[in-house]
Design a protein around this motif. Structure first.
Motif, PDB file in Angstrom:
ATOM      1  N   GLN A  39      81.424  15.935 -15.612  1.00  0.00           N
ATOM      2  CA  GLN A  39      82.839  15.747 -15.915  1.00  0.00           C
ATOM      3  C   GLN A  39      83.639  17.034 -15.724  1.00  0.00           C
ATOM      4  N   GLN A  40      82.985  18.172 -15.923  1.00  0.00           N
ATOM      5  CA  GLN A  40      83.670  19.455 -15.725  1.00  0.00           C
ATOM      6  C   GLN A  40      83.721  19.861 -14.250  1.00  0.00           C
ATOM      7  N   HIS A  41      82.870  19.234 -13.417  1.00  0.00           N
ATOM      8  CA  HIS A  41      82.825  19.588 -12.000  1.00  0.00           C
ATOM      9  C   HIS A  41      83.011  18.333 -11.150  1.00  0.00           C
ATOM     10  N   THR A  42      84.074  17.621 -11.445  1.00  0.00           N
ATOM     11  CA  THR A  42      84.341  16.364 -10.751  1.00  0.00           C
ATOM     12  C   THR A  42      85.306  16.571  -9.595  1.00  0.00           C
ATOM     13  N   VAL A  43      84.948  16.017  -8.453  1.00  0.00           N
ATOM     14  CA  VAL A  43      85.826  16.050  -7.287  1.00  0.00           C
ATOM     15  C   VAL A  43      86.983  15.090  -7.505  1.00  0.00           C
ATOM     16  N   ASP A  77      81.006  26.921  23.432  1.00  0.00           N
ATOM     17  CA  ASP A  77      82.337  27.455  23.122  1.00  0.00           C
ATOM     18  C   ASP A  77      82.807  27.081  21.717  1.00  0.00           C
ATOM     19  N   ASP A  78      82.360  25.941  21.213  1.00  0.00           N
ATOM     20  CA  ASP A  78      82.800  25.488  19.896  1.00  0.00           C
ATOM     21  C   ASP A  78      81.807  25.835  18.786  1.00  0.00           C
ATOM     22  N   SER A  79      80.799  26.638  19.102  1.00  0.00           N
ATOM     23  CA  SER A  79      79.738  26.885  18.127  1.00  0.00           C
ATOM     24  C   SER A  79      80.271  27.541  16.858  1.00  0.00           C
ATOM     25  N   LEU A  80      81.274  28.400  16.960  1.00  0.00           N
ATOM     26  CA  LEU A  80      81.804  29.093  15.784  1.00  0.00           C
ATOM     27  C   LEU A  80      82.447  28.091  14.825  1.00  0.00           C
ATOM     28  N   PHE A  81      83.269  27.189  15.360  1.00  0.00           N
ATOM     29  CA  PHE A  81      83.917  26.188  14.516  1.00  0.00           C
ATOM     30  C   PHE A  81      82.879  25.252  13.900  1.00  0.00           C
ATOM     31  N   VAL A  82      81.970  24.741  14.756  1.00  0.00           N
ATOM     32  CA  VAL A  82      80.989  23.769  14.292  1.00  0.00           C
ATOM     33  C   VAL A  82      80.063  24.382  13.254  1.00  0.00           C
ATOM     34  N   THR A  83      79.687  25.637  13.451  1.00  0.00           N
ATOM     35  CA  THR A  83      78.726  26.279  12.554  1.00  0.00           C
ATOM     36  C   THR A  83      79.310  26.556  11.177  1.00  0.00           C
ATOM     37  N   HIS A  84      80.590  26.912  11.124  1.00  0.00           N
ATOM     38  CA  HIS A  84      81.160  27.382   9.864  1.00  0.00           C
ATOM     39  C   HIS A  84      82.145  26.419   9.202  1.00  0.00           C
ATOM     40  N   SER A  85      82.684  25.457   9.943  1.00  0.00           N
ATOM     41  CA  SER A  85      83.766  24.630   9.395  1.00  0.00           C
ATOM     42  C   SER A  85      83.325  23.835   8.175  1.00  0.00           C
ATOM     43  N   PHE A  86      82.141  23.253   8.220  1.00  0.00           N
ATOM     44  CA  PHE A  86      81.702  22.426   7.094  1.00  0.00           C
ATOM     45  C   PHE A  86      81.411  23.281   5.862  1.00  0.00           C
ATOM     46  N   ASP A  87      80.808  24.475   6.071  1.00  0.00           N
ATOM     47  CA  ASP A  87      80.541  25.367   4.936  1.00  0.00           C
ATOM     48  C   ASP A  87      81.845  25.847   4.309  1.00  0.00           C
ATOM     49  N   HIS A  88      82.848  26.143   5.161  1.00  0.00           N
ATOM     50  CA  HIS A  88      84.150  26.568   4.635  1.00  0.00           C
ATOM     51  C   HIS A  88      84.799  25.442   3.837  1.00  0.00           C
ATOM     52  N   TYR A  89      84.623  24.251   4.324  1.00  0.00           N
ATOM     53  CA  TYR A  89      85.199  23.101   3.633  1.00  0.00           C
ATOM     54  C   TYR A  89      84.559  22.908   2.253  1.00  0.00           C
ATOM     55  N   LEU A  90      83.232  22.984   2.183  1.00  0.00           N
ATOM     56  CA  LEU A  90      82.552  22.824   0.899  1.00  0.00           C
ATOM     57  C   LEU A  90      82.911  23.944  -0.073  1.00  0.00           C
ATOM     58  N   ALA A  91      83.083  25.155   0.443  1.00  0.00           N
ATOM     59  CA  ALA A  91      83.500  26.274  -0.414  1.00  0.00           C
ATOM     60  C   ALA A  91      84.889  26.011  -0.987  1.00  0.00           C
ATOM     61  N   ALA A  92      85.776  25.467  -0.150  1.00  0.00           N
ATOM     62  CA  ALA A  92      87.122  25.130  -0.619  1.00  0.00           C
ATOM     63  C   ALA A  92      87.074  24.028  -1.673  1.00  0.00           C
ATOM     64  N   VAL A  93      86.159  23.084  -1.515  1.00  0.00           N
ATOM     65  CA  VAL A  93      85.997  22.015  -2.504  1.00  0.00           C
ATOM     66  C   VAL A  93      85.566  22.598  -3.841  1.00  0.00           C
ATOM     67  N   ARG A  94      84.616  23.516  -3.824  1.00  0.00           N
ATOM     68  CA  ARG A  94      84.148  24.122  -5.073  1.00  0.00           C
ATOM     69  C   ARG A  94      85.287  24.884  -5.775  1.00  0.00           C
ATOM     70  N   HIS A  95      86.108  25.565  -4.983  1.00  0.00           N
ATOM     71  CA  HIS A  95      87.242  26.300  -5.561  1.00  0.00           C
ATOM     72  C   HIS A  95      88.265  25.327  -6.151  1.00  0.00           C
ATOM     73  N   SER A  96      88.503  24.227  -5.452  1.00  0.00           N
ATOM     74  CA  SER A  96      89.504  23.266  -5.911  1.00  0.00           C
ATOM     75  C   SER A  96      89.044  22.523  -7.154  1.00  0.00           C
ATOM     76  N   VAL A  97      87.735  22.344  -7.330  1.00  0.00           N
ATOM     77  CA  VAL A  97      87.227  21.729  -8.537  1.00  0.00           C
ATOM     78  C   VAL A  97      87.650  22.533  -9.764  1.00  0.00           C
ATOM     79  N   GLN A  98      87.692  23.848  -9.609  1.00  0.00           N
ATOM     80  CA  GLN A  98      88.090  24.720 -10.715  1.00  0.00           C
ATOM     81  C   GLN A  98      89.609  24.825 -10.841  1.00  0.00           C
ATOM     82  N   SER A  99      90.296  24.937  -9.678  1.00  0.00           N
ATOM     83  CA  SER A  99      91.741  25.194  -9.711  1.00  0.00           C
ATOM     84  C   SER A  99      92.578  23.922  -9.822  1.00  0.00           C
ATOM     85  N   GLY A 100      92.064  22.815  -9.282  1.00  0.00           N
ATOM     86  CA  GLY A 100      92.828  21.568  -9.276  1.00  0.00           C
ATOM     87  C   GLY A 100      93.770  21.437  -8.105  1.00  0.00           C
TER      88      GLY A 100
END
Length: 799
Positions: free
Chosen positions: A254-258, A420-443
């Motif tokens: 409940q404290q870490h709900t998306v 050519d797209d390896s940089l986006f493909v490699t990091h985009s999903f990890d960046h997205y999940l990191a943003a999700v974790r931050h938003s769980v705290q910030s709202g």
């Protein structure tokens, strides 16, 4: 007919233990069994003369039974003169040999032409190892000519009376296996019999002198009397709720709900899974149901669960998420009952606790594994799914433009191939999940929203195969969120129960407002019925094929046909519609149980046939009518058990009995047509009408059993209202065996229709039929005593 049905049933058990060839030798093709079929023909011909059916102009009866004789003659012709074998060719090789396997051994026969395999092609569903289609490109050397021909699944090659069907292929995909059939005379006779049969069954419904029309006309006689006293006990729905996961875990979740709003947007992200492009919501729903055997967990929906697990793996590793099969496994591995956390499957050293026993199990053939061992394998599958999710090995969200099979890749796979797209493909999903974790705290969910939209845009830009269909994606999301069949199930229970109550009250005091409410309820049932049709149509549009291709879809379709049958016969008797509606709700309830998989899946190649879609649609429709007769038979037995005398109630028992008979005849007609449509499909797909597979054999047993019930009135010394109604109930066991039991107790070529049926279901079915047996005994005694009483009154009156 009973002896014939029992012989067929015994043969399926022999086939299970000793194989198909042994069953053919001992029963199916034995002289005694062939003689029994001959006796059935002779018996009809004698009856034809004895009862002067020709003079009485019983045209429908004669055409139907004549068609069955023609079909049996065609089968005999095929058995005696037909040829069936296989041709195996490697790419670049030429062959003119057909290998024929029989109970007498294997022999080789020369063909009057040569076949050269120039290329074999196997097409798979995008990003999957599942075959979508396979085809053989042939160069045919015939009569001094060379022809370029093609054979693929459901596409037959016909040469000089030999018909070639795509059967299989070599593991290295460099060779093909074609089944061969030569049966020009038998095929013409059999197909002519099928055409006659359909014609006769149509005549049964239309011609004045047919039994169906005679029963229909006789129904009006009994509808003149009013009153019907019925007491039914209903046990509608049990509520299912998630077990508590432990106070600390629930508090942490409940404290870490998306955010539910962002999770809904996450659910629209296209993913590739099992060879199909689907919204993330479909994937997450299937995963949660597979792991937890529920549609939610800890108050979170499927999208909140999956995104939370991907973004916060350490937390979810401690959540009691994985459903445990039974107490035995819980006790053996010292796991909590019901559900266990992923971390509990590993010891302190990181060792997988299930591995030692699994290694022993996998060293044994699948046929020798016990039920407990199979349950452990299913549990291992669940643990592996969580492992893949934690390591981001699924789902696949990145399409690769250069991949010839249109494969998508998961974030945890090797993504260096994207250049050519390896940089986006490699990091985009990890960046997205990191943003999700931050938003769980910030709202604040603006950053995850932006990154999610960026991934969607990238997917569309790189989807060169146009696999993403926005219209179908939106339709699937709408279908998932509407939960149509769950709402329809509740509506059927509610409306059917109220209509049953009103029908009972009208027997006590007829009032206009009761009649008006009954009309309103019938209209409401019709509206829900149309929504049911809409739901099946929407599912069919999403899947791209008819919505009755697996066990779940078939159950939903049976429920729809059951209510349709109730609407048809409910015009004659509202009780019939009430029972049909309630039964439709029960069937939908069963379709929602844990062992039914509601996922929309791709089809194996052999199922991509219009003949199959028609075969399944017709044969399963029969189950709905048989279900109506099952319920009407029970109601009549109850009425016989709890009433003593009275002309009014006797008339109502007769009325329900006639409706029961009409429903049985409708179901039998559909079952017969559907069974022989399956034979046409089999012949057009791989060159044989009938292979004595347990599923098709039990379909024939069902036809024979219901034929016995509907012909019982011809044996007057046996026939009574009590026996007819009891047999209409007991006959439904053949339907249950055909639909559920074969896949669980037997095996065969219809294994693609199997489900992980819970053994407890069969225990419940056995208990239900035991109760029906008790009801049968009680109703028989009351019916017998009532007849004795009536005879006594008659004797007294005569005195």
């Amino acid at each position: 007919m009973l002896v014939y049905a029992l012989g067929l049933a015994a043969a399926t058990l022999v086939e299970k233990q000793m194989g198909t060839e042994a069953a053919k030798m001992l029963i199916y093709y034995s002289p005694l069994f062939l003689f029994l079929q001959l006796l059935l023909v002779v018996n009809f011909l004698l009856l034809l003369s004895r009862y002067h059916y020709l003079k009485r102009k019983k045209w429908a009866l004669m055409v139907i039974h004549g068609a069955l004789i023609v079909i049996m003659a065609g089968a005999l012709t095929t058995h005696l003169f037909g040829k069936e074998g296989q041709v195996h060719i490697r790419e670049g090789e030429i062959s003119d040999e057909m290998v024929i396997h029989s109970s007498r051994g294997t022999r080789v026969e020369k063909l009057p032409f040569h076949l050269e395999l120039t290329d074999f092609r196997l097409r798979r569903y995008p990003g999957s190892q599942s075959p979508s289609s396979f085809e053989s490109l042939l160069r045919v050397h015939i009569d001094g000519e060379v022809r370029e021909m093609e054979v693929c699944m459901n596409n037959v090659l016909d040469l000089k009376g030999y018909r070639f069907f795509q059967a299989s292929y070599d593991p290295d995909e460099q060779g093909t296996i074609l089944s061969v059939n030569r049966d020009p005379v038998g095929r013409v006779i059999t197909y002519g019999g099928y055409l006659l049969l359909v014609t006769g069954l149509i005549m049964m419904f239309l011609m004045r002198r047919s039994r169906f029309r005679t029963l229909l006309n006789g129904l009006h006689k009994y509808r003149q009397e009013a009153g019907l006293m019925v007491v039914l006990l209903l046990a509608p729905i049990s509520a299912f709720s998630n077990p508590a996961a432990g106070d600390l875990t629930v508090a942490a979740l409940q404290q870490h709900t998306v955010s539910a709003a962002h999770a809904a947007r996450f659910g629209t992200l296209p993913v590739q899974f099992r060879g199909r492009i689907m919204p993330m919501n479909s994937f997450s729903s299937g995963i949660l149901r597979k792991l937890h055997q529920e549609t939610s967990i800890g108050g979170l929906n499927e999208d909140q669960f999956l995104l939370g697990l991907l973004a916060m793996p350490q937390l979810w590793m401690e959540v009691p998420l994985i459903a445990l099969p039974n107490r035995q496994i819980s006790s053996q591995y010292r796991l909590p009952e019901g559900y266990a956390a992923y971390s509990q499957f590993f010891d302190q050293g990181g060792g997988y606790r299930l591995l030692p026993q699994l290694q022993q199990i996998y060293h044994r053939p699948a046929a020798e594994r016990t039920a407990a061992e199979k349950e452990l394998i299913k549990l291992d599958e669940r643990v592996n799914i969580v492992y893949q999710l934690l390591h981001h090995s699924m789902p696949a969200i990145f399409p690769h433009v250069a991949d010839p099979d249109h494969t998508w890749f998961a974030p945890g796979e090797d993504l260096a191939i994207f250049a050519d797209d390896s940089l986006f493909v490699t990091h985009s999903f990890d960046h997205y999940l990191a943003a999700v974790r931050h938003s769980v705290q910030s709202g604040d969910w603006s950053e995850p929203d932006r990154l999610l939209q960026g991934m969607k845009t990238w997917q569309i830009q790189h989807d060169t195969a146009s696999l993403i269909r926005p219209d179908k994606m939106q339709a699937e999301i709408r279908y998932n969120r509407m939960h149509l069949f769950s709402h329809i199930r509740v509506s059927y229970f509610l409306l059917g129960g109220l209509l049953l109550l009103i029908a009972f009250l009208r027997l006590i005091h007829e009032r206009k407002w009761m009649r008006d409410i009954a009309v309103f309820l019938i209209a409401a049932i019709a509206v829900v019925f149309l929504f049911h049709l809409y739901g099946m149509g929407l599912r069919g549009y999403i899947a791209g094929h008819a919505p009755w291709s697996n066990s779940y879809e078939t159950m939903v379709y049976i429920a729809w046909v059951t209510v349709m049958a109730g609407l048809i016969f409910g015009r004659k008797n509202h009780l019939t519609l009430a029972l049909a509606t309630l039964f439709g709700g029960v069937i939908l309830f069963v379709s929602g149980l844990n062992w039914m998989d509601p996922q929309i899946n791709t089809l194996v190649p052999v199922l991509k046939s219009p003949w199959l879609m028609l075969h399944v649609a017709v044969i399963v429709a029969a189950y709905g009518f048989f279900g109506i007769s099952f319920l009407l038979g029970i109601v009549n037995l109850l009425l016989m058990s709890f009433h003593t005398a009275g002309e009014r109630l006797s008339c109502r028992i007769k009325e329900l009995g006639i409706i029961n008979n009409l429903s049985l005849l409708s179901g039998l007609a559909l079952m017969t047509i559907g069974t022989f449509l399956g034979a046409v499909w089999a012949n057009e797909s791989w060159g044989r009408y009938w292979g004595w597979d347990p599923k098709e054999t039990w379909a024939l047993i069902t036809v024979v059993v219901y034929s016995f019930v509907t012909h019982l009135h011809l044996v007057r010394r046996w026939y009574s209202d009590w026996l007819f109604n009891l047999l209409s109930v007991l006959a439904f066991s053949a339907v249950l065996m055909t639909f559920l039991g074969v896949n669980y107790f037997l095996s065969g070529m219809h294994s693609y229709g199997q489900t992980d049926t819970d053994a407890s279901l069969f225990v419940c079915i056995a208990a239900a039929f035991a109760a029906i047996g008790i009801l049968g005994v009680v109703s028989y005694r009351r019916a017998e005593s009532r007849e004795t009483c009536l005879c006594g009154e008659a004797d007294g009156g005569a005195g």
